[in-house]
Design a protein around this motif. Structure first.
Motif, PDB file in Angstrom:
ATOM      1  N   UNK A  86       0.845  -1.183   0.000  1.00 60.94           N
ATOM      2  CA  UNK A  86       0.000   0.000   0.000  1.00 60.94           C
ATOM      3  C   UNK A  86       0.888   1.243   0.000  1.00 60.94           C
ATOM      4  N   UNK A  87       0.590   2.211  -0.896  1.00 59.93           N
ATOM      5  CA  UNK A  87       1.426   3.409  -1.002  1.00 59.93           C
ATOM      6  C   UNK A  87       0.588   4.670  -0.792  1.00 59.93           C
ATOM      7  N   UNK A  88       1.240   5.702  -0.340  1.00 57.14           N
ATOM      8  CA  UNK A  88       0.615   6.992  -0.055  1.00 57.14           C
ATOM      9  C   UNK A  88       0.585   7.833  -1.336  1.00 57.14           C
ATOM     10  N   UNK A  89      -0.585   8.011  -1.905  1.00 56.33           N
ATOM     11  CA  UNK A  89      -0.684   8.735  -3.174  1.00 56.33           C
ATOM     12  C   UNK A  89      -0.471  10.240  -2.997  1.00 56.33           C
ATOM     13  N   UNK A  90      -0.464  10.713  -1.748  1.00 59.28           N
ATOM     14  CA  UNK A  90      -0.193  12.138  -1.519  1.00 59.28           C
ATOM     15  C   UNK A  90       1.297  12.413  -1.377  1.00 59.28           C
ATOM     16  N   UNK A  91       2.121  11.371  -1.352  1.00 58.51           N
ATOM     17  CA  UNK A  91       3.566  11.509  -1.206  1.00 58.51           C
ATOM     18  C   UNK A  91       4.201  11.646  -2.590  1.00 58.51           C
ATOM     19  N   UNK A  92       4.912  12.741  -2.821  1.00 58.13           N
ATOM     20  CA  UNK A  92       5.533  12.990  -4.127  1.00 58.13           C
ATOM     21  C   UNK A  92       6.526  11.900  -4.495  1.00 58.13           C
ATOM     22  N   UNK A  93       7.080  11.199  -3.505  1.00 61.29           N
ATOM     23  CA  UNK A  93       8.020  10.112  -3.769  1.00 61.29           C
ATOM     24  C   UNK A  93       7.386   8.959  -4.544  1.00 61.29           C
ATOM     25  N   UNK A  94       6.072   8.894  -4.533  1.00 57.61           N
ATOM     26  CA  UNK A  94       5.365   7.846  -5.263  1.00 57.61           C
ATOM     27  C   UNK A  94       4.852   8.328  -6.611  1.00 57.61           C
ATOM     28  N   UNK A  95       5.572   9.265  -7.210  1.00 61.90           N
ATOM     29  CA  UNK A  95       5.278   9.727  -8.560  1.00 61.90           C
ATOM     30  C   UNK A  95       6.532   9.562  -9.409  1.00 61.90           C
ATOM     31  N   UNK A  96       6.376   9.398 -10.732  1.00 60.04           N
ATOM     32  CA  UNK A  96       7.524   9.101 -11.598  1.00 60.04           C
ATOM     33  C   UNK A  96       8.666  10.100 -11.463  1.00 60.04           C
ATOM     34  N   UNK A  97       9.876   9.555 -11.291  1.00 61.89           N
ATOM     35  CA  UNK A  97      11.068  10.372 -11.254  1.00 61.89           C
ATOM     36  C   UNK A  97      11.361  11.068  -9.938  1.00 61.89           C
ATOM     37  N   UNK A  98      10.544  10.826  -8.899  1.00 61.11           N
ATOM     38  CA  UNK A  98      10.702  11.565  -7.646  1.00 61.11           C
ATOM     39  C   UNK A  98      11.035  10.696  -6.429  1.00 61.11           C
ATOM     40  N   UNK A  99      11.213   9.408  -6.635  1.00 62.29           N
ATOM     41  CA  UNK A  99      11.413   8.517  -5.498  1.00 62.29           C
ATOM     42  C   UNK A  99      12.779   8.705  -4.838  1.00 62.29           C
ATOM     43  N   UNK A 100      12.762   9.037  -3.544  1.00 63.28           N
ATOM     44  CA  UNK A 100      13.969   9.054  -2.709  1.00 63.28           C
ATOM     45  C   UNK A 100      13.730   8.240  -1.446  1.00 63.28           C
ATOM     46  N   UNK A 101      12.554   8.442  -0.839  1.00 67.38           N
ATOM     47  CA  UNK A 101      12.196   7.738   0.387  1.00 67.38           C
ATOM     48  C   UNK A 101      10.680   7.763   0.528  1.00 67.38           C
ATOM     49  N   UNK A 102      10.117   6.698   1.077  1.00 70.46           N
ATOM     50  CA  UNK A 102       8.679   6.654   1.305  1.00 70.46           C
ATOM     51  C   UNK A 102       8.382   5.597   2.351  1.00 70.46           C
ATOM     52  N   UNK A 103       7.141   5.594   2.845  1.00 69.12           N
ATOM     53  CA  UNK A 103       6.725   4.630   3.868  1.00 69.12           C
ATOM     54  C   UNK A 103       5.557   3.820   3.334  1.00 69.12           C
ATOM     55  N   UNK A 104       5.722   2.498   3.336  1.00 71.75           N
ATOM     56  CA  UNK A 104       4.753   1.582   2.749  1.00 71.75           C
ATOM     57  C   UNK A 104       4.134   0.706   3.840  1.00 71.75           C
ATOM     58  N   UNK A 105       2.863   0.408   3.683  1.00 67.16           N
ATOM     59  CA  UNK A 105       2.184  -0.589   4.527  1.00 67.16           C
ATOM     60  C   UNK A 105       2.040  -1.871   3.703  1.00 67.16           C
ATOM     61  N   UNK A 106       2.078  -3.026   4.382  1.00 67.42           N
ATOM     62  CA  UNK A 106       1.915  -4.301   3.690  1.00 67.42           C
ATOM     63  C   UNK A 106       0.830  -5.143   4.323  1.00 67.42           C
ATOM     64  N   UNK A 107       0.107  -5.909   3.487  1.00 70.83           N
ATOM     65  CA  UNK A 107      -0.991  -6.726   4.016  1.00 70.83           C
ATOM     66  C   UNK A 107      -1.083  -8.053   3.278  1.00 70.83           C
ATOM     67  N   UNK A 108      -1.840  -8.964   3.870  1.00 65.42           N
ATOM     68  CA  UNK A 108      -2.208 -10.222   3.233  1.00 65.42           C
ATOM     69  C   UNK A 108      -3.459 -10.743   3.933  1.00 65.42           C
ATOM     70  N   UNK A 109      -4.380 -11.315   3.147  1.00 67.50           N
ATOM     71  CA  UNK A 109      -5.613 -11.902   3.696  1.00 67.50           C
ATOM     72  C   UNK A 109      -6.363 -10.943   4.619  1.00 67.50           C
ATOM     73  N   UNK A 110      -6.383  -9.669   4.240  1.00 67.05           N
ATOM     74  CA  UNK A 110      -7.161  -8.696   5.000  1.00 67.05           C
ATOM     75  C   UNK A 110      -6.488  -8.149   6.236  1.00 67.05           C
TER      76      UNK A 110
END
Length: 257
Positions: free
Chosen positions: A169-193
Motif C-alpha cells: 500500500x502506497x501513499x498517493x499524496x507523497x511525491x516520492x510515489x510519482x515518476x522520477x521523484x522517489x527518494x524515500x517513502x513509507x509503505x504498509x503491507x498486508x495479506x488476507x485482509x
C-alpha cells in the motif's frame, strides 16, 4: 542507661540507612537494566555490517527501534544482484508489534519501474514470522482487503501480491510515489485482509545525502482504528552519525493503540 540507649538508637538508624541505601542502589541498577538501547545480531553486508536495535524507557517499554548500517556497508560494493537478509530483533523488542526485519537490496529497482526503478533498499518490519512470510502466495489481486478504518489516509493498494512478501500500500499524496521523484517513502503491507508489515523504502542515493542534509524525521500516516492492539510508530527518521560513521533508519514514538 541513657548513653546505651542513644548508642543503640544510633546503631539502628545507621542500619536503617544502610538498608535504604542498598535498596536505592538496587532500584537504580534495575532501572539501568530496563532502560537502554539493545542490539540484535550483527549481519555482514558487503565490507560492513547491519543490525537491528530497540530503545526502552526506564520501565522497560520500547519507545523506538530500527536498523543501523555501518558506513562500509553502504559505501561497499553492493553488487548487481538482488539480495535479501533476515535480521533478528533483540529480545526487548518482543513487546512491540514486530517479529523480525527483512532487508532487501534492489540494484535495478523493481516494478513499477517508472516509480521505483532505481537502486534502493526495502526495509520490512514484519509482524509475522519468517515461516509465515515464506508461505505467502503470489497472486494478481487481493482475495480480502483490510477494512477501510484500518487503512491509513491516502493509501491505496498496488496491483497484485508479491510472493513471500505480501501486498503493498502506497501513499498517493507523497511525491516520492510519482515518476522520477522517489527518494524515500513509507509503505504498509498486508495479506488476507490483515496488515503485516511497515516498510521504509529508500534509495541508495538518498542514503548517501544524509551526511550533508542531516537527520530527517517524517510523520507516519495513521489509520483511524487499529487491527491489533500494540505499540505503533508515529514517526520515522533517517540519520547519519559522523562519530560512529553509521546510517540509521528509526521507527519512533512507539505509542499504545
Amino acid at each position: 542507661m541513657k548513653t546505651n540507649f542513644l548508642f543503640t538508637k544510633a546503631v539502628l538508624w545507621c542500619s536503617a540507612l544502610a538498608c535504604l541505601s542498598l535498596f536505592t542502589t538496587c532500584s537504580d541498577d534495575d532501572d539501568e537494566e530496563l532502560a537502554g538501547t539493545f542490539y540484535g545480531p550483527i549481519v555482514a553486508l558487503t565490507q560492513g555490517n547491519v543490525r537491528t536495535w530497540v530503545t526502552t524507557n526506564d520501565v522497560g517499554v520500547p519507545v523506538s527501534l530500527g536498523v543501523t548500517f555501518s558506513e562500509q556497508a553502504v559505501k561497499g560494493n553492493l553488487g548487481n544482484a538482488m539480495r535479501m537478509y533476515i535480521l533478528d530483533l533483540p529480545e526487548q523488542a518482543e513487546q512491540t508489534l514486530y517479529d523480525h526485519v527483512m532487508l532487501d537490496w534492489n540494484p535495478q529497482g523493481h516494478d513499477p519501474a517508472p516509480l521505483y526503478g532505481v537502486p534502493h533498499f526495502d526495509l520490512h518490519f514484519y509482524m509475522i514470522s519468517p515461516e509465515e512470510v515464506a508461505e505467502i502466495k503470489g497472486q494478481a489481486a487481493m482475495d480480502e482487503m483490510p477494512a477501510s478504518q484500518f487503512r491509513p489516509q491516502n493509501y491505496v493498494l498496488t496491483p497484485g501480491v508479491v510472493p513471500a512478501m505480501g501486498a503493498h500500500w502506497v501513499d498517493i499524496s507523497d511525491v516520492n510515489n510519482s515518476p522520477g521523484n522517489f527518494a524515500k517513502t513509507f509503505i504498509y503491507g498486508s495479506v488476507d485482509g490483515n496488515f503485516i508489515f511497515h516498510e521504509p523504502m529508500f534509495t541508495l542515493a538518498y542514503l548517501n545525502t544524509l551526511p550533508t542534509v542531516g537527520t530527517q524525521t517524517i510523520p507516519i500516516p495513521q489509520p483511524t482504528q487499529y487491527q491489533v492492539p500494540g505499540l505503533y510508530p508515529q514517526r520515522y527518521s533517517y540519520s547519519y552519525n559522523a562519530s560512529t560513521k553509521e546510517y540509521t533508519i528509526s521507527l519512533l514514538d512507539l505509542t499504545q493503540k
